[in-house]
Design an enzyme around this catalytic site. Structure first.
Site, PDB file in Angstrom:
ATOM      1  N   TYR A   1     -11.928   8.920  42.293  1.00  0.00           N
ATOM      2  CA  TYR A   1     -12.903   7.846  42.080  1.00  0.00           C
ATOM      3  C   TYR A   1     -13.287   7.227  43.408  1.00  0.00           C
ATOM      4  O   TYR A   1     -12.447   7.106  44.315  1.00  0.00           O
ATOM      5  CB  TYR A   1     -12.312   6.748  41.183  1.00  0.00           C
ATOM      6  CG  TYR A   1     -12.176   7.148  39.747  1.00  0.00           C
ATOM      7  CD1 TYR A   1     -13.190   6.902  38.832  1.00  0.00           C
ATOM      8  CD2 TYR A   1     -11.020   7.783  39.287  1.00  0.00           C
ATOM      9  CE1 TYR A   1     -13.059   7.271  37.503  1.00  0.00           C
ATOM     10  CE2 TYR A   1     -10.879   8.163  37.967  1.00  0.00           C
ATOM     11  CZ  TYR A   1     -11.899   7.898  37.073  1.00  0.00           C
ATOM     12  OH  TYR A   1     -11.771   8.260  35.762  1.00  0.00           O
TER      13      TYR A   1
ATOM     14  N   ARG B   1      -4.586  13.690  34.171  1.00  0.00           N
ATOM     15  CA  ARG B   1      -5.592  13.346  33.162  1.00  0.00           C
ATOM     16  C   ARG B   1      -6.512  14.539  32.932  1.00  0.00           C
ATOM     17  O   ARG B   1      -6.992  15.151  33.887  1.00  0.00           O
ATOM     18  CB  ARG B   1      -6.457  12.159  33.623  1.00  0.00           C
ATOM     19  CG  ARG B   1      -5.814  10.771  33.666  1.00  0.00           C
ATOM     20  CD  ARG B   1      -5.187  10.275  32.369  1.00  0.00           C
ATOM     21  NE  ARG B   1      -5.873  10.562  31.125  1.00  0.00           N
ATOM     22  CZ  ARG B   1      -6.947   9.929  30.644  1.00  0.00           C
ATOM     23  NH1 ARG B   1      -7.489   8.951  31.304  1.00  0.00           N
ATOM     24  NH2 ARG B   1      -7.466  10.259  29.472  1.00  0.00           N
TER      25      ARG B   1
ATOM     26  N   HIS C   1     -12.557  13.862  32.268  1.00  0.00           N
ATOM     27  CA  HIS C   1     -13.152  12.885  31.357  1.00  0.00           C
ATOM     28  C   HIS C   1     -14.193  12.035  32.065  1.00  0.00           C
ATOM     29  O   HIS C   1     -14.193  11.905  33.289  1.00  0.00           O
ATOM     30  CB  HIS C   1     -12.064  11.968  30.755  1.00  0.00           C
ATOM     31  CG  HIS C   1     -11.362  11.133  31.782  1.00  0.00           C
ATOM     32  ND1 HIS C   1     -10.310  11.599  32.533  1.00  0.00           N
ATOM     33  CD2 HIS C   1     -11.581   9.861  32.215  1.00  0.00           C
ATOM     34  CE1 HIS C   1      -9.898  10.656  33.367  1.00  0.00           C
ATOM     35  NE2 HIS C   1     -10.660   9.586  33.207  1.00  0.00           N
TER      36      HIS C   1
END
Ligand SMILES: [Fe+3]
Lengths: 244, 178
Positions: free
Chosen positions: A107, A156, A159
């Site tokens: 991110y 993760r 997504h």
């Protein structure tokens, strides 16, 4: 005068929502309430909500084109679908805010220290609005999977985060869209926290040849369902409501 | 008929959709510039079951205008990121009382929605105002019983209101099953 007996929203169908206390997801341990939530009938404070106009909240439907003219790194994709309520009615004007990691799985965020490259200037966010039929579409890149420290060797699944505003504040929704065939889905405590398998499956986008643009980008369909109206004011059970 | 989409945590990186100016509902150039009413601030600290701050939380508010209307022109929506100490801070109007169900009315209040890593769904609560006579007749405060105090903000200076949010344990905030 506003209607003083507004239609309430339907309560969640059993097992279709994750529990606050989801032990496999470690961050829930100290953050889930221990007392039962206070059940309350819906009032104007719940069935009204902010009207998000494009004048005040400008749309940005393409994450892949940077202001400097550069195109971001990654596999370009189109995500599209409809925002509907539980009775299948469109939710026109719903605002969708979308955010995600870059193609490497990082991110553009100061707290993300994953040891993969940042794509310079890629913010990883978009804002779009549902049209009169509830349709929305945005262009982005397929994000990467990333590690998190929830448990040993925790990753993760790929997504995209979605935030939605419908008509009433009780319809407010933040969710995540996943990708079909991801082997990490079976291992992910966030995805698995929703007990109902069909409800989990609806979080997984479908590859859609119809949304795919030749020579440009693969298309994924992600339909999002917001709460529908309960049968009558004060009503908790779910019934079709012909009046609203 | 399809059940509503499952909530998923906002996670720790939701700040990509943070616009810090949204925490000031009365900002110049914002949707409420020039709208009359008593200006207030609403602040509070969010802590977890160990008393630690929740510095990655996001708080949203939804409220009526000073006359108790949710209709435009007032846009009663704000969003604020908790700071490193778990503190949020909004500038807004003190809302009026709004209609309740039947013939009831509701005491003036602000709806709060709390999103964070570790919250699979956002938590919903309300901030009422200490000293407000209409609190005595508010149906929700009555239903909250002995824990109703967790819903009542205190005035720490004229126009400055504070309501801390305890996610879990001693003094746990009353959260609403809306
Ligand atoms: Fe994420």
């Amino acid at each position: 005068m506003p209607d003083t007996q507004p239609p309430a929203y339907r309560r969640p169908a059993p097992a279709t929502q994750p529990a606050y206390d989801s032990p496999a997801y470690g961050s829930t341990h100290l953050r889930h309430p221990k007392a039962p939530l206070l059940r309350m009938p819906h009032t104007l404070s719940e069935v009204t909500g902010p009207r998000m106009s494009q004048g005040a909240y400008p749309a940005e439907a393409d994450m892949t084109r940077l202001p400097n003219g550069r195109v971001v790194m990654g596999e370009r994709i189109i995500i599209g679908g409809r925002v509907l309520d539980e009775d299948g009615r469109p939710v026109p004007g719903a605002m969708l805010e979308v955010w995600q990691a870059n193609a490497a799985g990082r991110y553009n965020h100061p707290r993300d220290t994953h040891d993969v490259p940042l794509d310079p200037d890629f913010t990883g966010r978009a804002r779009v609005f549902a049209d009169a039929e509830g349709r929305y579409s945005l262009t982005t890149i397929r994000p990467g999977a990333y590690p998190w420290r929830n448990h040993h060797n925790a990753w993760r699944p790929v997504h995209v985060h979605f935030s939605l505003f419908g008509a009433g504040f009780a319809q407010r929704l933040i969710t995540q869209m996943y990708f079909p065939g991801d082997p990490l889905l079976a291992l992910d405590p966030v995805f698995q926290a929703t007990p109902d398998a069909a409800a989990r499956d609806r979080l997984v986008a479908k590859f859609d040849l119809g949304l795919t643009v030749p020579e440009h980008a693969l298309g994924y369909r992600f339909d999002i369902v917001l709460r529908g109206a309960a049968a009558t004011p004060f009503e908790d059970a779910g019934h079709d409501d012909e009046g609203h | 008929m399809t059940a509503a989409t499952a909530h998923q945590t906002a996670g720790p990186y939701w700040h990509l959709i943070d616009f810090p100016e949204w925490a000031d509902l009365l900002r110049a150039g914002g949707p409420n510039e020039g709208i009359p009413g008593p200006r207030i601030t609403l602040t509070g600290r969010i802590t977890d079951g160990a008393g630690a701050a929740a510095p990655d939380a996001m708080v949203e508010i939804w409220q009526a205008d000073a006359a108790g209307s949710y209709e435009p022109p007032f846009h009663g929506f704000g969003r604020c990121a908790a700071d490193a100490d778990g503190v949020f801070h909004f500038t807004t109007l003190r809302p009026g009382s709004v209609p309740g169900l039947g013939n009831a009315s509701q005491a003036p209040h602000i709806v709060l929605a709390i999103f964070a890593r570790g919250l699979m769904k956002h938590l919903v609560t309300r901030a009422y105002f200490a000293g407000e006579p209409r609190n005595a007749e508010d149906p929700l405060l009555a239903a909250a019983g002995p824990r109703a105090g967790t819903l009542i903000a205190k005035e720490t200076a004229p126009g400055s209101w504070r309501l801390d949010i305890v996610l879990q344990g001693d003094g746990e905030t009353v959260f609403l099953d809306v």
